[in-house]
Design an enzyme around this catalytic site. Structure first.
Site, short mmCIF file in Angstrom:
data_model
loop_
_atom_site.label_atom_id
_atom_site.label_comp_id
_atom_site.label_asym_id
_atom_site.label_seq_id
_atom_site.Cartn_x
_atom_site.Cartn_y
_atom_site.Cartn_z
N CYS A 129 -9.08 80.93 -61.84
CA CYS A 129 -8.26 81.69 -62.78
C CYS A 129 -8.36 83.18 -62.44
CB CYS A 129 -8.73 81.43 -64.21
SG CYS A 129 -8.61 79.69 -64.64
N CYS B 289 -26.19 88.70 -73.78
CA CYS B 289 -24.88 88.20 -74.24
C CYS B 289 -24.12 87.58 -73.07
CB CYS B 289 -24.06 89.36 -74.81
SG CYS B 289 -22.35 88.89 -75.16
N ASP B 290 -23.32 86.63 -73.43
CA ASP B 290 -22.45 85.95 -72.48
C ASP B 290 -21.56 86.94 -71.71
OD1 ASP B 290 -20.92 83.84 -71.39
OD2 ASP B 290 -19.44 84.10 -72.98
S1 SF4 Z 1 -19.50 89.19 -77.17
FE1 SF4 Z 1 -19.49 91.37 -77.66
S2 SF4 Z 1 -19.72 91.45 -79.90
FE2 SF4 Z 1 -20.34 89.41 -79.24
S3 SF4 Z 1 -22.57 89.56 -78.98
FE3 SF4 Z 1 -21.61 89.97 -76.97
S4 SF4 Z 1 -21.43 92.17 -76.84
FE4 SF4 Z 1 -21.76 91.64 -79.00
#
Ligand code: SF4
Ligand code: SF4
Length: 432
Positions: free
Chosen positions: A25, A289-290
């Site tokens: 993608c 975080c992802d």
């Molecule tokens: S996706 Fe963005 S808002 Fe959600 S935990 Fe991660 S950094 Fe924070």
């Protein structure tokens, strides 16, 4: 490592195949992450799998543990890997704990055997799909550059036949942002799904030209533009609020209802702080975080340091609280802050009107969307507070619409327009 008290529960998104994927993608922020693990086979070993399941389940001090699989493309691991993951979860879950499973997939490898397994174990599947064929195929292509729409739609049909619980994850980008109702109606009327998650594509161009890290203040041409994102949400909202409340569920609308009612939004981007999207890589590396699977946001490796200790670390706390503490003044003064919270820090690279850096790139879209839905959200919140149902709003709006039509018919050309615009009727709805 200094630490805080461990949270009673937390959410982890595990990537058993790392960034590996069978598709290509165009906007995928994960494909480039392969560069973080040069030479790796990008497969979670049995040892990491068991350690992850054990530590994660034992860390949850609540009656439910959610094992969430993501990618890359997790189905590349094969069914046996997931059978083993369920066996381990059953083995380690203490009496009385319910374990549930989720998986995000592009769907192209799903077959009867997969569907049987997903159904038997109650997986909730998130299927990535960007709308009808032309819009989906704009960026969601395979390694040969061919569109994947037919394969993904087939997966959706198969899951429907085999009673697999699934929802749609639709990214919104330059190709589909201008077609909100085509996208929404395709999912609702043709595919027949009830749950849709919309995710804006904002790809930051790094100084070296890649999109590997959350750096740089320009975006790729595939990214959704801020006003386009707001218009996309508004167009779908206007249809949803008149005919689909209680029947169709859109992540951002549900989060908005929660914000207006005053309970948690259930989407990390609209939470005051971060910390609910911790990411686990195939080798046991845990990231804040992802969206921040990059060296500066590595907490440690669960094969060396207990996951609970990493989650309770000062680095994790700081990351979580920075979301609130780094808000620019423009956000802190914003009437919509209670719902928006400055959205995701990964998108905060724009300059506010007062010159301060750190405003969310999507701000104009969010401001217009939240302002637009405010009257209807107030009505829904009021209904819920009175013990009524949110979908009662559809009848209320229908009555209002009838009254407005009557008022148009009775308005004189020089009267104020009944729509409330402040213009004369002849210059507004009475024009022509
Ligand atoms: S996706 Fe963005 S808002 Fe959600 S935990 Fe991660 S950094 Fe924070
Ligand atoms: S709408 Fe804009 S100013 Fe308001 S909180 Fe969101 S990002 Fe900040």
């Amino acid at each position: 490592m200094s630490s805080r008290e461990a949270p009673p529960a937390f959410h982890v998104m595990a990537k058993p195949s790392g960034a590996a994927c069978n598709l290509n993608c165009a906007y995928c922020f994960f494909l480039e992450k392969e560069r973080l693990y040069p030479g790796s086979d990008l497969r979670m070993s049995d040892e990491v799998l068991e350690e992850y399941i054990r530590q994660y389940i034992q860390a949850q001090q609540v009656p439910e543990a959610i094992i969430a699989w993501q990618g890359g493309e997790p189905t590349l691991m094969g069914l046996d890997f997931f059978r083993r993951s369920v066996e381990l979860a059953v083995e380690y879950a203490p009496p009385g704990m319910r374990v549930s499973y989720t998986m995000q997939t592009n769907g192209t490898l799903l077959d009867d055997a997969w569907c049987e397994f997903l159904n038997e174990n109650g997986f909730l599947v998130g299927l990535s799909m960007d709308g009808p064929r032309e819009l989906h195929d704009a960026y969601r292509v395979d390694k040969g550059g061919r569109g994947t729409f037919a394969r993904v739609e087939r997966a959706a049909r198969l899951m429907q036949e085999r009673d697999v619980d699934f929802n749609i994850l639709c990214t919104v980008h330059a190709a589909n942002a201008g077609h909100p109702l085509d996208v929404y109606r395709y999912f609702r009327d043709e595919l027949g799904v009830e749950w849709i998650q919309f995710i804006p594509i904002v790809e930051r161009v790094n100084p070296d030209g890649s999109t590997l890290l959350q750096q740089g203040d320009t975006v790729t041409e595939r990214s959704v533009d801020p006003a386009g994102w707001g218009d996309f949400l508004i167009a779908i909202f206007d249809e949803w609020i008149r005919r689909d409340v209680g029947a169709m569920f859109v992540n951002i609308f549900e989060a908005a209802v929660a914000s207006w009612v005053g309970v948690g939004a259930a989407m990390c981007i609209f939470d005051a702080t971060c910390g609910s999207s911790i990411a686990l890589e195939h080798n046991g590396d845990l990231y804040t975080c992802d969206h921040f699977v990059e060296p500066d946001y590595l907490l440690g490796n669960i094969m060396q340091t207990p996951m609970l200790e990493l989650v309770a670390s000062e680095k994790m706390r700081r990351f979580g609280e920075d979301k609130r503490d780094m808000l620019p003044r423009y956000c802190r003064d914003c009437e919509m802050l209670f719902a928006c919270r400055g959205e995701c820090p990964k998108n905060r690279f724009a300059r506010a009107p007062d010159g301060e850096m750190g405003l969310n790139y999507l701000c104009p879209g969010y401001k217009s969307f939240f302002t637009h839905i405010d009257p209807d959200m107030r009505t829904i919140a009021d209904l819920l507070r009175k013990g009524r149902f949110a979908d009662d709003i559809m009848g209320i709006l229908e009555e209002q619409e009838k009254d407005l039509q009557k008022a148009f018919m009775n308005a004189g050309r020089n009267d104020p327009c009944p729509c409330g615009s402040g213009k004369k009727y002849k210059h507004c709805h009475g024009r022509g």
